[in-house]
Design a protein around this motif. Structure first.
Motif, PDB file in Angstrom:
ATOM      1  N   PHE A  99     -13.928 -39.841-112.748  1.00 16.91           N
ATOM      2  CA  PHE A  99     -13.598 -39.798-111.318  1.00 16.91           C
ATOM      3  C   PHE A  99     -14.001 -38.460-110.712  1.00 16.91           C
ATOM      4  N   ASP A 100     -13.745 -37.374-111.464  1.00 15.19           N
ATOM      5  CA  ASP A 100     -14.043 -36.026-110.943  1.00 15.19           C
ATOM      6  C   ASP A 100     -13.936 -35.041-112.098  1.00 15.19           C
ATOM      7  N   ARG A 110      -6.840 -27.375-106.225  1.00  9.81           N
ATOM      8  CA  ARG A 110      -7.885 -28.361-106.548  1.00  9.81           C
ATOM      9  C   ARG A 110      -7.354 -29.359-107.589  1.00  9.81           C
ATOM     10  N   ASN A 113      -4.886 -31.789-105.875  1.00  9.70           N
ATOM     11  CA  ASN A 113      -5.592 -32.715-104.981  1.00  9.70           C
ATOM     12  C   ASN A 113      -6.339 -33.772-105.759  1.00  9.70           C
ATOM     13  N   THR A 114      -7.036 -33.311-106.799  1.00  7.70           N
ATOM     14  CA  THR A 114      -7.831 -34.250-107.611  1.00  7.70           C
ATOM     15  C   THR A 114      -6.916 -35.280-108.269  1.00  7.70           C
ATOM     16  N   ARG A 116      -3.965 -36.293-107.241  1.00 10.53           N
ATOM     17  CA  ARG A 116      -3.460 -37.236-106.216  1.00 10.53           C
ATOM     18  C   ARG A 116      -4.530 -38.273-105.864  1.00 10.53           C
ATOM     19  N   ASN A 117      -5.772 -37.784-105.646  1.00 13.13           N
ATOM     20  CA  ASN A 117      -6.849 -38.719-105.272  1.00 13.13           C
ATOM     21  C   ASN A 117      -7.109 -39.743-106.368  1.00 13.13           C
ATOM     22  N   ALA A 118      -7.118 -39.245-107.615  1.00 12.00           N
ATOM     23  CA  ALA A 118      -7.407 -40.149-108.734  1.00 12.00           C
ATOM     24  C   ALA A 118      -6.311 -41.213-108.859  1.00 12.00           C
ATOM     25  N   ASP A 120      -4.418 -42.304-106.422  1.00 10.49           N
ATOM     26  CA  ASP A 120      -4.585 -43.234-105.285  1.00 10.49           C
ATOM     27  C   ASP A 120      -5.637 -44.268-105.610  1.00 10.49           C
ATOM     28  N   LYS A 121      -6.727 -43.783-106.233  1.00 12.81           N
ATOM     29  CA  LYS A 121      -7.833 -44.699-106.539  1.00 12.81           C
ATOM     30  C   LYS A 121      -7.373 -45.767-107.538  1.00 12.81           C
ATOM     31  N   LYS A 122      -6.621 -45.315-108.525  1.00 13.30           N
ATOM     32  CA  LYS A 122      -6.128 -46.260-109.538  1.00 13.30           C
ATOM     33  C   LYS A 122      -5.290 -47.351-108.862  1.00 13.30           C
ATOM     34  N   GLU A 123      -4.441 -46.911-107.927  1.00 11.63           N
ATOM     35  CA  GLU A 123      -3.591 -47.874-107.224  1.00 11.63           C
ATOM     36  C   GLU A 123      -4.441 -48.891-106.469  1.00 11.63           C
TER      37      GLU A 123
END
Ligand SMILES: Nc1ncnc2c1ncn2[C@@H]1O[C@H](COP(=O)(O)OP(=O)(O)OP(=O)(O)O)[C@@H](O)[C@H]1O
Length: 342
Positions: A99-100, A110, A113-114, A116-118, A120-123
């Protein structure tokens, strides 16, 4: 609760990551592994929402862990942890599905944030899967009769080809359902499925609806507009009630099928389209051809594969199953307990 796994062989960094994440959010449940082998064992046996994985590790490096995990649990997002010498590798892992990545020593903002974003993506991935399942449940094709079995067999065989299909049968027998499965089980399933009910569109508008128009082509055409064929590019167009289409629209559809090109109304510019056509009708098209209402050449282009959906009257065995199915659905909708009816 979000389950996060940290795979990192440097114990100091591992401890910092676990501490930061656990303190950041009570909903983060953080586990740790001190090398890739231990990490992949945990991934096999537990369900994680996110894995933070170091790249340079003994026994099994981060790239190998990522590749192995993608095979067994592809939905888990991976955030790679890169040290000084392996930034290029970190960037490359994104191509393998990471993912990142974050660099060592981890920057707090960083990192969070990463993460949290990851998560969110999983959800979103999970939600997407759930919705897809729900959609396919709504399109379930009920029936045990030989006729339905045969139709299911034809769908399996024909769907992955690009062959055009004409579906015939009385109203409400499931022609749209068949077209849905032909699209879903084809290589075009990631592309759009555009449905046009040819009977519901006035004949003077059908050409513009199917092929689009340019500004000024007719009084109400105040801007350029793409038609359904263009919208279906890369996917499937389902022309429902095709027997009701005007002869002039039939001529244009024929050209679109022959040349895989369309022209917007009012323009002579060809637009290339890659569209699979599935059509359906409750009319007897052979009779329509005899009466001069349907083009024979178009019929042969459309009916490469012909699927006839029989009326319920000709497959009465399916009636109890359908009653159970619809009664059950109704009970679910009205939150009532379903009881066996038959
Ligand atoms: N075998 C089946 N199993 C489950 N649901 C079915 C079946 N056949 C029809 N239905 C349901 O009945 C309704 C009508 O089906 P559908 O729209 O596919 O029929 P159709 O032949 O395309 O009708 P029309 O000719 O009116 O367009 C839909 O809600 C569909 O899900």
């Amino acid at each position: 609760m979000s389950k996060i796994l940290v795979i990192e062989d440097e114990s100091a960094i591992r401890r910092v990551l676990v501490k930061i994440l656990s303190e950041e959010n009570d909903a983060y449940q953080v586990s740790e592994a001190e090398d890739g082998l231990a990490g992949i064992e945990l991934i096999k046996n537990q369900d994680y929402d996110l894995v933070l994985c170091d790249i340079k590790m003994p026994k099994m490096d981060g790239v190998e862990v990522l590749e192995a995990a993608k095979k067994i649990k592809p939905e888990i997002p991976f955030v790679m942890i890169s040290g000084h010498g392996d930034l290029d590798t970190a960037v490359n892992t994104m191509r393998l599905g990471a993912f990142d990545y974050i660099s060592k020593p981890p920057d707090l903002n960083r990192l969070l944030n990463t993460v949290r974003n990851a998560l969110d993506k999983k959800e979103l991935v999970v939600e997407n899967k759930r919705l897809k399942k729900k959609v396919s449940k709504n399109y379930e094709m009920i029936g045990d009769s030989e006729a339905i079995q045969q139709i299911k067999d034809i769908i399996e065989k024909v769907a992955p080809t690009d062959a055009r299909v004409l579906i015939t049968g009385p109203n409400g027998t499931g022609k749209e359902l068949v077209s849905h499965w032909l699209h879903q089980k084809s290589d075009r399933s990631k592309g759009p499925m555009i449905e046009v009910n040819c009977a519901a569109i006035p004949s003077e508008l059908i050409e513009s609806e199917l092929f689009g128009h340019v500004k000024g082509a007719f009084t109400s055409a105040n801007k350029d507009r793409a038609g359904k064929f263009e919208a279906a590019n890369g996917g499937t167009i389902f022309l429902d009630e095709i027997g009701d289409m005007s002869l002039s629209a039939q001529a244009k559809v024929l050209r679109a099928l022959q040349e895989s090109r369309v022209q917007r109304v009012g323009s002579d510019k060809d637009i290339k389209v890659d569209v699979r056509v599935i059509a359906a009708t409750n009319k007897n098209l052979k009779k329509e051809i005899e009466d001069g209402k349907f083009r024979e050449d178009l019929y042969h282009r459309l009916a490469v594969i012909l699927i006839k959906v029989p009326a319920l009257n000709d497959r009465r065995d399916d009636i109890p199953l359908l009653i159970e199915h619809f009664a059950g659905k109704n009970c679910q909708r009205t939150r009532k307990r379903s009881e066996k009816i038959l």
